[in-house]
Write an enzyme that holds these catalytic residues in place. Structure first.
Site: not given
Ligand code: CP
Ligand code: NVA
Length: 303
Positions: A105, A132, A135, A222, A261, A289
């Site tokens: 990440r 992502h 997701q 989101d 998400c 997930r």
């Molecule tokens: N939806 C998602 O990726 O959640 P987290 O940021 O908690 O991993």
């Molecule tokens: N769009 C959000 C998604 C988190 C899972 C972010 O990037 O923070």
């Protein structure tokens, strides 16, 4: 199943058949879990690297490895030699000698591309500023479970045209599901992703949530402030027009489902009455997930 691609960085690496195959495989693994999954990843190890916070991604990947008989090593990037200037290339080569897959990440998406180029093992994007993909596997699994089929469906995306939205567009192009995206001007999804995906499905961009939500089977939003765009001033550009509330939901199909998400900011992008209401499927979406992570890991990690 085995995937042709070495890595999963955006979702666009998959063929339509692989994408829908992964969804069906995830549904199968979810059913099989009741009697215990087969140890498909016995003695395999996943390295997880986090530059950003996570709850769902971190836990679902770790539990997925455990339930498949493997193991996960969790690393926060500021505890690694990366934080002292070791290159991403040397990190990738080292991890390739110990483990069987890397999930990362990151902020800058190009870091994942560098990881991918220098590692001999698969690299999975656990969220970047741009995409992502994991997701979206869980989202389409949830839609298939709730609607029975993906054929002829329409998704309405309301809010920020962000990383999750970009991967959602790829998911629509891989499945033939149509999508209408309502964002304020200047917050549209990536133009290249839209142009590429328009070849395989209907993608509508609008600044009017009422247009996007008309006849929608699935309504998705989101947060207005992602980890990489965490500026509270942004919220003014979205509220009140782009909030998913009961009044807006009434313009979708009667049996429309609501998805997010997570993490969510209640009464910003969605009201509590919608996210905690009868049309919301966010907890199944979060659970899925785990099942999609298992399908993906066992299909991308080589024997
Ligand atoms: N939806 C998602 O990726 O959640 P987290 O940021 O908690 O991993
Ligand atoms: N769009 C959000 C998604 C988190 C899972 C972010 O990037 O923070």
């Amino acid at each position: 199943m085995k995937l042709k691609t070495k890595d999963l960085l955006t979702l666009a690496e998959l063929t339509p058949k692989e994408f829908t195959g992964l969804i069906d495989y995830s549904i199968k693994l979810k059913k099989e879990l009741k009697s215990g999954n087969k140890p498909l990843l016995k003695n395999k190890t996943l390295t997880m690297i986090f530059q950003k916070p996570s709850t769902r991604t971190r836990v679902s990947f770790e539990v997925a490895m455990y339930q498949l008989g493997g193991h996960a090593v969790n690393l926060s990037s500021n505890e690694m030699q990366l934080s002292r200037g070791e290159s991403i290339e040397d990190t990738a080569k080292t991890l390739s000698r110990y483990t069987n897959c890397i999930m990362a990440r990151v902020y800058d998406h190009s870091l994942l591309e560098k990881l991918s180029q220098s590692s001999s093992i698969p690299v999975i994007n656990g969220l970047s500023d741009s995409f992502h993909p994991c997701q979206i596997l869980a989202d389409f699994m949830t839609i298939k479970e709730k609607k029975g089929s993906l054929k002829g469906l329409k998704i309405a995306w309301i809010g920020d045209g962000n990383n999750v939205c970009n991967s959602m567009i790829y998911g629509c192009s891989l499945s033939g599901v149509s999508i209408s995206i309502a964002t304020p001007n200047g917050f549209e999804p990536d133009a290249k992703v839209v142009a590429e995906s328009k070849k395989s499905t209907s993608i509508e961009l609008t600044s009017d949530p009422l247009i996007a939500i008309k006849n929608a089977d699935v309504v998705i939003t989101d947060t207005f402030t992602s980890i990489h765009t965490n500026d509270p001033k942004r919220i003014k550009k979205f509220l009140p027009k782009f909030q998913v509330n009961e009044k807006l939901m009434n313009h979708a199909k009667k049996n429309a489902i609501f998805m997010h998400c997570l993490p969510a900011k209640r009464d910003h992008e969605v009201t509590s009455s919608v996210i905690d209401g009868p049309q919301s499927v966010v907890w199944d979406e979060a659970e899925n997930r785990l099942h999609t992570q298992k399908a993906l890991l066992s299909s991308i990690i080589r024997a």
